[in-house]
Write a protein that holds these residues in place. Structure first.
Motif, mmCIF file in Angstrom:
data_model
loop_
_atom_site.group_PDB
_atom_site.id
_atom_site.type_symbol
_atom_site.label_atom_id
_atom_site.label_comp_id
_atom_site.label_asym_id
_atom_site.label_seq_id
_atom_site.Cartn_x
_atom_site.Cartn_y
_atom_site.Cartn_z
ATOM 1 N N MET A 117 50.462 68.123 66.815
ATOM 2 C CA MET A 117 50.533 68.196 68.279
ATOM 3 C C MET A 117 51.909 68.710 68.697
ATOM 4 O O MET A 117 52.903 68.479 68.026
ATOM 5 C CB MET A 117 50.275 66.780 68.854
ATOM 6 C CG MET A 117 49.973 66.743 70.354
ATOM 7 S SD MET A 117 48.612 67.817 70.823
ATOM 8 C CE MET A 117 49.273 68.644 72.233
ATOM 9 N N ALA A 118 51.938 69.406 69.801
ATOM 10 C CA ALA A 118 53.203 69.965 70.257
ATOM 11 C C ALA A 118 54.117 68.866 70.795
ATOM 12 O O ALA A 118 54.099 68.536 71.967
ATOM 13 C CB ALA A 118 52.963 71.015 71.338
ATOM 14 N N GLY A 119 54.876 68.276 69.904
ATOM 15 C CA GLY A 119 55.795 67.221 70.316
ATOM 16 C C GLY A 119 56.951 67.781 71.124
ATOM 17 O O GLY A 119 57.162 68.991 71.165
ATOM 18 N N THR A 177 59.529 69.768 68.918
ATOM 19 C CA THR A 177 59.162 70.932 68.115
ATOM 20 C C THR A 177 60.101 72.109 68.383
ATOM 21 O O THR A 177 60.535 72.790 67.463
ATOM 22 C CB THR A 177 57.720 71.368 68.421
ATOM 23 O OG1 THR A 177 56.930 70.200 68.573
ATOM 24 C CG2 THR A 177 57.182 72.226 67.314
ATOM 25 N N GLY A 178 60.397 72.322 69.655
ATOM 26 C CA GLY A 178 61.234 73.462 70.039
ATOM 27 C C GLY A 178 62.615 73.410 69.428
ATOM 28 O O GLY A 178 63.254 74.437 69.231
ATOM 29 N N TYR A 179 63.088 72.218 69.115
ATOM 30 C CA TYR A 179 64.404 72.105 68.493
ATOM 31 C C TYR A 179 64.311 72.135 66.984
ATOM 32 O O TYR A 179 65.198 72.622 66.302
ATOM 33 C CB TYR A 179 65.081 70.796 68.928
ATOM 34 C CG TYR A 179 65.254 70.700 70.420
ATOM 35 C CD1 TYR A 179 66.266 71.411 71.056
ATOM 36 C CD2 TYR A 179 64.387 69.934 71.186
ATOM 37 C CE1 TYR A 179 66.412 71.357 72.433
ATOM 38 C CE2 TYR A 179 64.527 69.873 72.556
ATOM 39 C CZ TYR A 179 65.535 70.582 73.180
ATOM 40 O OH TYR A 179 65.672 70.542 74.524
ATOM 41 N N LEU A 211 62.030 73.682 64.992
ATOM 42 C CA LEU A 211 61.681 74.957 64.358
ATOM 43 C C LEU A 211 62.900 75.834 64.073
ATOM 44 O O LEU A 211 62.997 76.399 62.986
ATOM 45 C CB LEU A 211 60.650 75.698 65.217
ATOM 46 C CG LEU A 211 59.267 75.043 65.254
ATOM 47 C CD1 LEU A 211 58.366 75.736 66.254
ATOM 48 C CD2 LEU A 211 58.627 75.050 63.874
#
Lengths: 295, 257
Positions: A1-3, A6-8, A10
């Motif tokens: 799931m898009a926690g 995630t943006g940090y 990756l």
């Protein structure tokens, strides 16, 4: 799931690389530039601007800067001009152009060490090139790389040969992106090919020209591998360039602080050049902008 | 329209000879005396060069795979999560690409020693695993892909990693291929850093082995050129087969400027 994280997560490997390989070393070498650092004992003494003062009065550093400057002046204009001319030729519907494109590009994809080795032999006393040219000129004994008059120019000629392929490709990309309507408009107005070049082609490829000149400047100021393989900075310091000087002082004589100061000075010079390049291209493109809209 | 092209053709043909000739000459010398493959056989049997060949293959393969993996993750992250910190990371990539590498030669050398990586495979691999240009390439490419497929997969309950590897990766194949070739080419030919970070013969990659061979002894050109040819043939082969993708990859970085 898009926690949320995630943006940090990756790009985390890049964040670490940035800190470890770039930011930390850049700060460290700035610290070293103001210090006397002994690698073996690990002793670090602050000496303020002493490294820079010593550098500026060090004849071998002056020589290295001068050689680097000669190298840039002796290669950059030729590489850029020849690359542009060849790209213009290859942009025409000439027979076999994919073959030619590949031929010019092969030196670029080859290891610079291999290229330097081939030319080391080519420039040596017994080579066919030496014997051939020896019939017309008075050549230095021992080959081109053993004379302080011919060593640096010989490396420059090789570098123009080795680097040009990449810039040809970049110019070709730019040439293919010139809007065809502009050429048709120029034709309708009866412009000859010279006028078409200055009114249509040149303004359109100017951003690429700027990119190429900047990239080439940065690369040329950093010439090292060729010098290491072919001459080790000799004869008589005639091919010692700035990065070779940094390598010798820092990693051969282990004068880390001194070498770091030299690296930062070179960095400052490159930044200054890039800044002026940027400024000159910007002001010029404002002047040329009306011409572009007219065409 | 046809006639003015003949001088152009002749000029280009003459120049092509000038550009290709040194390579023919290298192969010619490497096959001497006479026409023999003995030099190649000697070189591949000589421990120094066979080891360097293995090192080059191993190091380049690991770095290339790492570059692809991390560029896919980071490129996706930067393209699809435009947070403030990610915008900063994106700018950091552009900044790093503009900084001349020589500034970090000395401190990187010290760092590699401090970490105990000097003269190990770590030093040859880790600093190059994440390629800023690769991330930039993938970010730009993923930005151009539609988000609908990803959203549909998300609604179906797919996790982020699943989305990246089974939806984004296949779509981003052209960018990944361009990056793979570029990583292979750059790292196969890399000299300066492998040269600075290693000292023993066992850890030399091909360019380092070639450069050091020369400073060893009176130069044995046929063998040195055979080894040079061995170092050149893989790149040449890849280039001739995948010319179009290489050119796309090499010029992609410049196009975005």
């Amino acid at each position: 799931m898009a926690g949320k994280n995630t943006g940090y997560l990756l790009p985390l490997p890049w964040t670490l690389t940035l800190l470890l390989i770039w930011i930390f070393p850049l700060v460290w070498s700035l610290v070293l530039a103001f210090a006397d650092y002994n690698l073996l004992s690990g002793e670090l003494n602050w000496i303020g601007l002493e490294n820079f003062r010593r550098l500026l009065s060090d004849p071998s550093f002056q020589r290295a800067l001068w050689n680097t400057f000669l190298f840039v002046i002796g290669t950059l204009p030729f590489t850029t001009l020849f690359a542009l001319l060849l790209a213009l030729a290859l942009n025409r519907p000439v027979w076999g152009k994919n073959f030619f494109k590949a031929s010019f590009f092969i030196p670029t994809i080859t290891s610079l060490v291999v290229v330097a080795l081939i030319f080391t032999k080519l420039y040596s006393e017994g080579s066919w090139l030496y014997r051939f040219l020896g019939q017309f000129f008075n050549l230095p004994s021992g080959g081109f790389l053993l004379s302080d008059k011919t060593a640096l120019p010989s490396i420059m000629i090789m570098d123009i040969w080795a680097a040009i392929g990449y810039y040809i490709l970049l110019f070709l990309v730019a040439l293919q992106n010139v809007p065809q309507e502009l050429y048709e408009a120029a034709k309708v107005e009866g412009a000859n090919s010279w006028q078409t070049f200055w009114a249509v082609t040149f303004p359109s490829i100017k951003p690429m020209l700027f990119f190429i000149v900047t990239l080439n400047t940065i690369k040329s100021f950093q010439v090292f591998t060729e010098v290491f393989v072919m001459t080790k900075g000799g004869p008589l310091g005639s091919t010692t360039t700035a990065v070779y000087f940094i390598y010798e002082e820092g990693l051969h004589r282990f004068k880390m602080g001194y070498a770091s100061a030299a690296a930062y000075l070179l960095f400052a010079i490159i930044a200054l050049f890039s800044y002026f390049l940027f400024k000159s291209f910007k002001s010029e493109s404002e002047v040329l902008a009306p011409a572009q809209t007219k065409a | 329209m046809r006639t003015p092209l003949l001088p152009t053709f002749l000029l280009l043909a003459a120049l092509a000879i000038l550009f290709l000739f040194p390579f023919f000459w290298m192969f010619y010398v490497s096959l001497s005396p006479g026409w023999t493959l003995n030099n190649f056989k000697d070189v591949l049997e000589q421990k120094m060069f066979s080891r360097a060949f293995f090192n080059s293959v191993f190091v380049t393969a690991v770095i290339t795979l790492g570059n692809l993996f991390f560029a896919l993750l980071a490129g996706y992250g930067l393209a699809r999560y435009p947070t403030v910190s990610n915008r900063f990371l994106f700018i950091s990539i552009l900044a790093v690409l503009a900084v001349p590498t020589h500034v970090v030669i000395i401190p990187l050398f010290l760092l590699v020693r401090k970490l105990g990586w000097y003269d190990t495979y770590w030093a040859l691999i880790v600093p190059f695993l994440v390629s800023p240009l690769g991330i930039l390439l993938l970010r730009q490419y993923i930005l151009s892909l539609p988000v609908e497929l990803e959203e549909a997969a998300r609604l179906d309950g797919a996790g982020e990693l699943r989305i990246i590897f089974s939806i984004v990766a296949p779509l981003a194949k052209p960018a990944l291929a361009a990056l793979a070739i570029q990583s292979f080419w750059v790292n196969w030919n890399n000299f300066l850093f492998p040269f600075l970070f290693t000292s023993s013969e066992n850890l030399r990659v091909l360019p380092v082995a070639l450069a050091m061979y020369q400073s060893y002894q009176a130069i044995d050109w046929p063998h040195l050129f055979a080894a040079s040819a061995v170092a050149t043939i893989p790149v040449l082969a890849v280039f001739l087969v995948l010319q179009k993708q290489i050119i796309a990859g090499l010029t992609a970085g410049a196009l975005k400027q």
